[in-house]
Design a protein around this motif. Sequence first.
Motif, PDB file in Angstrom:
ATOM      1  N   TYR A 195       3.674   2.307   3.298  1.00  0.00           N
ATOM      2  CA  TYR A 195       4.767   1.856   3.169  1.00  0.00           C
ATOM      3  C   TYR A 195       5.857   1.932   1.748  1.00  0.00           C
ATOM      4  CZ  TYR A 195       4.165   0.573   8.231  1.00  0.00           C
ATOM      5  OH  TYR A 195       4.149   0.468   9.367  1.00  0.00           O
ATOM      6  N   ASN A 196       7.010   2.212   1.948  1.00  0.00           N
ATOM      7  CA  ASN A 196       8.040   2.026   1.011  1.00  0.00           C
ATOM      8  C   ASN A 196       7.315   2.890  -0.562  1.00  0.00           C
ATOM      9  OD1 ASN A 196       9.076  -0.245  -1.607  1.00  0.00           O
ATOM     10  ND2 ASN A 196      10.455   0.976  -0.366  1.00  0.00           N
ATOM     11  N   PRO A 197       6.883   4.072  -0.298  1.00  0.00           N
ATOM     12  CA  PRO A 197       6.426   4.893  -1.292  1.00  0.00           C
ATOM     13  C   PRO A 197       7.530   5.091  -2.497  1.00  0.00           C
ATOM     14  CG  PRO A 197       6.632   6.289   0.266  1.00  0.00           C
ATOM     15  CD  PRO A 197       6.916   4.731   0.968  1.00  0.00           C
ATOM     16  N   GLU A 198       8.529   4.965  -2.007  1.00  0.00           N
ATOM     17  CA  GLU A 198       9.915   5.326  -3.272  1.00  0.00           C
ATOM     18  C   GLU A 198       9.660   4.509  -4.422  1.00  0.00           C
ATOM     19  OE1 GLU A 198      12.228   3.629   0.550  1.00  0.00           O
ATOM     20  OE2 GLU A 198      10.219   4.848  -0.007  1.00  0.00           O
ATOM     21  N   HIS A 199       9.055   3.412  -4.257  1.00  0.00           N
ATOM     22  CA  HIS A 199       8.935   2.573  -5.436  1.00  0.00           C
ATOM     23  C   HIS A 199       7.390   2.075  -5.479  1.00  0.00           C
ATOM     24  CE1 HIS A 199      12.916   1.710  -5.646  1.00  0.00           C
ATOM     25  NE2 HIS A 199      13.207   1.281  -4.352  1.00  0.00           N
ATOM     26  N   PRO A 200       6.963   2.251  -6.790  1.00  0.00           N
ATOM     27  CA  PRO A 200       5.359   1.905  -7.122  1.00  0.00           C
ATOM     28  C   PRO A 200       5.161   0.398  -6.646  1.00  0.00           C
ATOM     29  CG  PRO A 200       6.438   3.203  -9.173  1.00  0.00           C
ATOM     30  CD  PRO A 200       7.767   2.450  -7.859  1.00  0.00           C
ATOM     31  N   PRO A 201       3.848   0.175  -6.818  1.00  0.00           N
ATOM     32  CA  PRO A 201       3.529  -1.093  -6.027  1.00  0.00           C
ATOM     33  C   PRO A 201       3.567  -2.346  -7.073  1.00  0.00           C
ATOM     34  CG  PRO A 201       1.781   0.760  -5.968  1.00  0.00           C
ATOM     35  CD  PRO A 201       2.517   1.237  -7.159  1.00  0.00           C
ATOM     36  N   LEU A 202       3.664  -2.519  -8.119  1.00  0.00           N
ATOM     37  CA  LEU A 202       3.455  -3.530  -9.084  1.00  0.00           C
ATOM     38  C   LEU A 202       4.640  -4.631  -8.597  1.00  0.00           C
ATOM     39  CD1 LEU A 202       1.654  -4.939 -11.206  1.00  0.00           C
ATOM     40  CD2 LEU A 202       3.229  -3.937 -12.998  1.00  0.00           C
ATOM     41  N   GLY A 203       5.712  -4.325  -8.788  1.00  0.00           N
ATOM     42  CA  GLY A 203       6.672  -5.313  -8.203  1.00  0.00           C
ATOM     43  C   GLY A 203       6.428  -5.878  -7.141  1.00  0.00           C
ATOM     44  N   LYS A 204       5.959  -5.116  -5.949  1.00  0.00           N
ATOM     45  CA  LYS A 204       5.495  -5.738  -4.830  1.00  0.00           C
ATOM     46  C   LYS A 204       4.489  -6.554  -4.732  1.00  0.00           C
ATOM     47  CE  LYS A 204       6.567  -1.607  -3.456  1.00  0.00           C
ATOM     48  NZ  LYS A 204       6.637  -0.284  -2.966  1.00  0.00           N
ATOM     49  N   TYR A 237      -0.130  -4.633   1.786  1.00  0.00           N
ATOM     50  CA  TYR A 237      -0.738  -4.568   0.514  1.00  0.00           C
ATOM     51  C   TYR A 237      -1.904  -5.539   0.685  1.00  0.00           C
ATOM     52  CZ  TYR A 237       2.485  -1.737  -2.037  1.00  0.00           C
ATOM     53  OH  TYR A 237       3.330  -0.662  -2.548  1.00  0.00           O
ATOM     54  N   LEU A 238      -1.523  -6.724   1.176  1.00  0.00           N
ATOM     55  CA  LEU A 238      -2.489  -7.867   1.260  1.00  0.00           C
ATOM     56  C   LEU A 238      -3.354  -7.622   2.423  1.00  0.00           C
ATOM     57  CD1 LEU A 238      -0.194 -11.077   0.567  1.00  0.00           C
ATOM     58  CD2 LEU A 238      -1.923 -10.198  -0.878  1.00  0.00           C
ATOM     59  N   ARG A 239      -2.747  -7.403   3.433  1.00  0.00           N
ATOM     60  CA  ARG A 239      -3.810  -7.477   4.555  1.00  0.00           C
ATOM     61  C   ARG A 239      -4.527  -6.232   5.058  1.00  0.00           C
ATOM     62  NH1 ARG A 239      -1.810 -11.805   7.737  1.00  0.00           N
ATOM     63  NH2 ARG A 239      -1.415 -13.426   6.024  1.00  0.00           N
ATOM     64  N   GLU A 240      -3.570  -4.919   4.753  1.00  0.00           N
ATOM     65  CA  GLU A 240      -4.411  -3.823   5.295  1.00  0.00           C
ATOM     66  C   GLU A 240      -4.668  -2.771   4.109  1.00  0.00           C
ATOM     67  OE1 GLU A 240      -1.390  -2.198   7.915  1.00  0.00           O
ATOM     68  OE2 GLU A 240      -2.515  -2.739   9.473  1.00  0.00           O
ATOM     69  N   HIS A 241      -4.427  -3.239   2.847  1.00  0.00           N
ATOM     70  CA  HIS A 241      -4.578  -2.368   1.434  1.00  0.00           C
ATOM     71  C   HIS A 241      -4.167  -0.984   1.650  1.00  0.00           C
ATOM     72  CE1 HIS A 241      -7.049  -5.805   0.229  1.00  0.00           C
ATOM     73  NE2 HIS A 241      -7.527  -5.719   1.441  1.00  0.00           N
ATOM     74  N   SER A 242      -3.107  -0.718   2.232  1.00  0.00           N
ATOM     75  CA  SER A 242      -2.405   0.521   2.508  1.00  0.00           C
ATOM     76  C   SER A 242      -1.191   0.766   1.746  1.00  0.00           C
ATOM     77  CB  SER A 242      -2.062   0.518   3.847  1.00  0.00           C
ATOM     78  OG  SER A 242      -1.220   1.901   4.129  1.00  0.00           O
ATOM     79  N   LEU A 243      -1.171   2.073   1.205  1.00  0.00           N
ATOM     80  CA  LEU A 243       0.113   2.483   0.357  1.00  0.00           C
ATOM     81  C   LEU A 243       0.991   3.299   1.236  1.00  0.00           C
ATOM     82  CD1 LEU A 243      -2.143   3.941  -2.605  1.00  0.00           C
ATOM     83  CD2 LEU A 243      -0.713   1.915  -2.879  1.00  0.00           C
ATOM     84  N   LEU A 281      -4.471   1.511  -7.463  1.00  0.00           N
ATOM     85  CA  LEU A 281      -6.028   1.093  -7.236  1.00  0.00           C
ATOM     86  C   LEU A 281      -6.183  -0.014  -6.912  1.00  0.00           C
ATOM     87  CD1 LEU A 281      -7.618   3.170 -10.374  1.00  0.00           C
ATOM     88  CD2 LEU A 281      -7.508   3.811  -7.703  1.00  0.00           C
ATOM     89  N   VAL A 282      -5.427  -1.154  -7.218  1.00  0.00           N
ATOM     90  CA  VAL A 282      -5.529  -2.575  -6.751  1.00  0.00           C
ATOM     91  C   VAL A 282      -5.370  -2.598  -5.406  1.00  0.00           C
ATOM     92  CG1 VAL A 282      -4.328  -4.791  -7.044  1.00  0.00           C
ATOM     93  CG2 VAL A 282      -5.124  -3.624  -9.035  1.00  0.00           C
ATOM     94  N   VAL A 283      -4.112  -1.959  -4.954  1.00  0.00           N
ATOM     95  CA  VAL A 283      -3.753  -2.056  -3.556  1.00  0.00           C
ATOM     96  C   VAL A 283      -4.736  -1.231  -2.459  1.00  0.00           C
ATOM     97  CG1 VAL A 283      -2.151  -1.262  -1.506  1.00  0.00           C
ATOM     98  CG2 VAL A 283      -1.337  -1.920  -4.013  1.00  0.00           C
ATOM     99  N   ASP A 284      -5.309   0.124  -3.174  1.00  0.00           N
ATOM    100  CA  ASP A 284      -6.243   0.894  -2.248  1.00  0.00           C
ATOM    101  C   ASP A 284      -7.237   1.518  -3.346  1.00  0.00           C
ATOM    102  OD1 ASP A 284      -7.903   2.424  -0.595  1.00  0.00           O
ATOM    103  OD2 ASP A 284      -6.151   3.486   0.206  1.00  0.00           O
ATOM    104  N   PRO A 285      -8.384   1.110  -3.620  1.00  0.00           N
ATOM    105  CA  PRO A 285      -9.337   1.623  -4.370  1.00  0.00           C
ATOM    106  C   PRO A 285      -9.421   3.339  -3.941  1.00  0.00           C
ATOM    107  CG  PRO A 285     -10.165  -0.283  -3.993  1.00  0.00           C
ATOM    108  CD  PRO A 285      -9.011  -0.180  -3.164  1.00  0.00           C
ATOM    109  N   GLN A 286      -9.375   3.656  -2.946  1.00  0.00           N
ATOM    110  CA  GLN A 286      -9.611   5.105  -2.273  1.00  0.00           C
ATOM    111  C   GLN A 286      -8.304   5.938  -2.502  1.00  0.00           C
ATOM    112  OE1 GLN A 286     -11.817   5.259   1.281  1.00  0.00           O
ATOM    113  NE2 GLN A 286     -12.973   3.184   0.820  1.00  0.00           N
ATOM    114  N   LEU A 287      -6.935   5.344  -2.509  1.00  0.00           N
ATOM    115  CA  LEU A 287      -5.851   6.063  -2.872  1.00  0.00           C
ATOM    116  C   LEU A 287      -5.544   6.858  -1.552  1.00  0.00           C
ATOM    117  CD1 LEU A 287      -5.853   7.084  -6.500  1.00  0.00           C
ATOM    118  CD2 LEU A 287      -4.785   5.279  -5.559  1.00  0.00           C
ATOM    119  N   ARG A 288      -5.749   6.262  -0.273  1.00  0.00           N
ATOM    120  CA  ARG A 288      -5.466   6.921   0.933  1.00  0.00           C
ATOM    121  C   ARG A 288      -3.888   6.808   1.211  1.00  0.00           C
ATOM    122  NH1 ARG A 288      -9.569   3.189   4.067  1.00  0.00           N
ATOM    123  NH2 ARG A 288      -8.562   1.914   2.687  1.00  0.00           N
ATOM    124  N   PHE A 289      -3.327   7.701   1.683  1.00  0.00           N
ATOM    125  CA  PHE A 289      -1.688   7.503   1.369  1.00  0.00           C
ATOM    126  C   PHE A 289      -1.328   8.678   2.511  1.00  0.00           C
ATOM    127  CE2 PHE A 289       2.324   9.383   0.106  1.00  0.00           C
ATOM    128  CZ  PHE A 289       2.886   8.069   0.240  1.00  0.00           C
TER     129      PHE A 289
END
Length: 576
Positions: free
Chosen positions: A92-101, A84-90, A292-300
């Motif tokens: 990995y680990n899609p079975e859990h949403p991003p906020l906790g990570k 999330y920090l380095r590549e802003h990519s969603l 959107l915080v992770v990737d504003p374009q929501l690429r997945f």
Amino acid sequence: MMAREQHLVLDPGTLDDDGGQSLPRAADGRSARLYAGLRRRKRWLLPLLVVVLLAQMAAVMVTTAVQQTPTIDEPVYVATATVYLREHSLDYNPEHPPLGKLVIAAGIALADPHFDTSYKGDQGQLGRHLLYESGNDPWRLMFWARLPVILLTLLFGLVVFAFARELVGPARGLVALALYAFSPDVVAHGSLATLDVPQAGFLLTSVWLLWRARRRPRLYLPLAGAALGAAVATKMSALPAVPVLMLLAVVSVWSARRPADRDARRRALALGVAGAAVVALVALAVVWASYLVVDPQLRFTSTEPVPVIHGLRGRLVDLLPFPRAFLDGMLIQFGLEDYPWQGFLFGHLYTGSHWYYLPVALMVKTPLGMIALWAAGAVAVVAVRRLRPAAPYLLVPTAVLLAAAMDGSRDFGTRYAIFVPMFLAVAAACVPALRSWWRWAPLSTGLLVAFVAVSSLRTFPYYLPYSNEAFGGPSKTYLRLHDSNVDWGQDLGRLADRLRERYPGERIWLVYKGSGVPSYYGIESSDPRKVGVREVHGLLVVSDTAIDKARGKLAELIDSSRPIDQVGHSITIYRR
């Protein structure tokens, strides 16, 4: 008297420090000075006790965090947070949403680990590569990853205290905070870079804000929606709470309006429905914002296979207004639910799940005094008239979430019900209110809290394998439960120290269940399952979960070996 009691619930800010009993009015100057002195003492004593309880909790969680090697799930979350920090990519680990990570990522940003952007592998491989193959110090990286969860766990302790304070007063609010701070499950999982405690804490915060909305719905309903959204944006298992909390929003608005006639009731119901819609919309916005915080374009593009789910569940996923990554994560979760997992309960290894697993596991892993206070607290909020309005807020979400967790297929641990010690700690603070039925209720509450504290501190620093005295304590937990209840891979570092100190130079045969890399910690070993039984001589070291599941050659090896040592109550050392 009844009017005053109702006021204590609906306007809790006026409670005195003894939970509703006002000090007598001063009759002369000397009494006035004495009264003023008592009030000043209470003003600083209460914050001091809150700080002491939370400081104790912080100390044991930090100590636990620095001594434990990565548990099974943590490397995945840490690696995903780094992506999330380095590549802003969603991806990995899609079975859990991003906020906790993203919470975990706050600590990783301070650790600033080296990250190989060219590495390709699944989420488990990526976690091991980041921790052990990229030039990072896994001890340092894991501590910084765990630290934000520890801080969040402490903040949720303040929510527990505030909720109980508003129900029964500041002094009894300390009962709730003490039960929370000494809960072995909360301490164990609040010390890890995982998602269970953050999700449960956000849910409790949302319910507390809905309770406050009984007085100021315009202020607190949106805040409750934000906390509910944070829970859903942390783990999808929070979804069953959404309709429950929407109904509580209606209840809160109805209570705030207090309609007296038919037209007023209609308006109050309409406003309640509108308030529930606000809660749902704000929650939905928070979920979208976390992506959107992770990737504003929501690429997945998922790095994990996304199963095709047929029937009602598949159709339901298509109807939900969440990002595509969230929906694919739900499909992955449904696929995991359909997998025939193995469970272990009281010596019985089975495939599938038992509906009663979680209640039984909670009975084993909860201090006995805490169980008694939970039960009495549930009775108190139903039986005591002035507390009865709080019953739907404390008991209904707990019951619905527990029923949903019991219906799951993964009998892996009480972490799936970590919300129980949070919600019921608040209910337990209401036990002294039973004194009109039972005069010893306040004294019994204090004694049981002390018993809980002693039981919890005795297990330090081995909180993950805790079980109460009725079931033999932490050294016997593996005989009754497995996986994250006792052995989640957390003691690999302790094992390395034990082998180096007590068994230098001996041949090591290791069956380890976890995400750590034994060779990194200096453990040179072989797998005893890959050779004949007669060839295995020296030390046989087996994770306790592997003991519980042992069949065939491993079972024969264990049966023909002599146990000589135990590490962290999660790894057993045998002599052959």
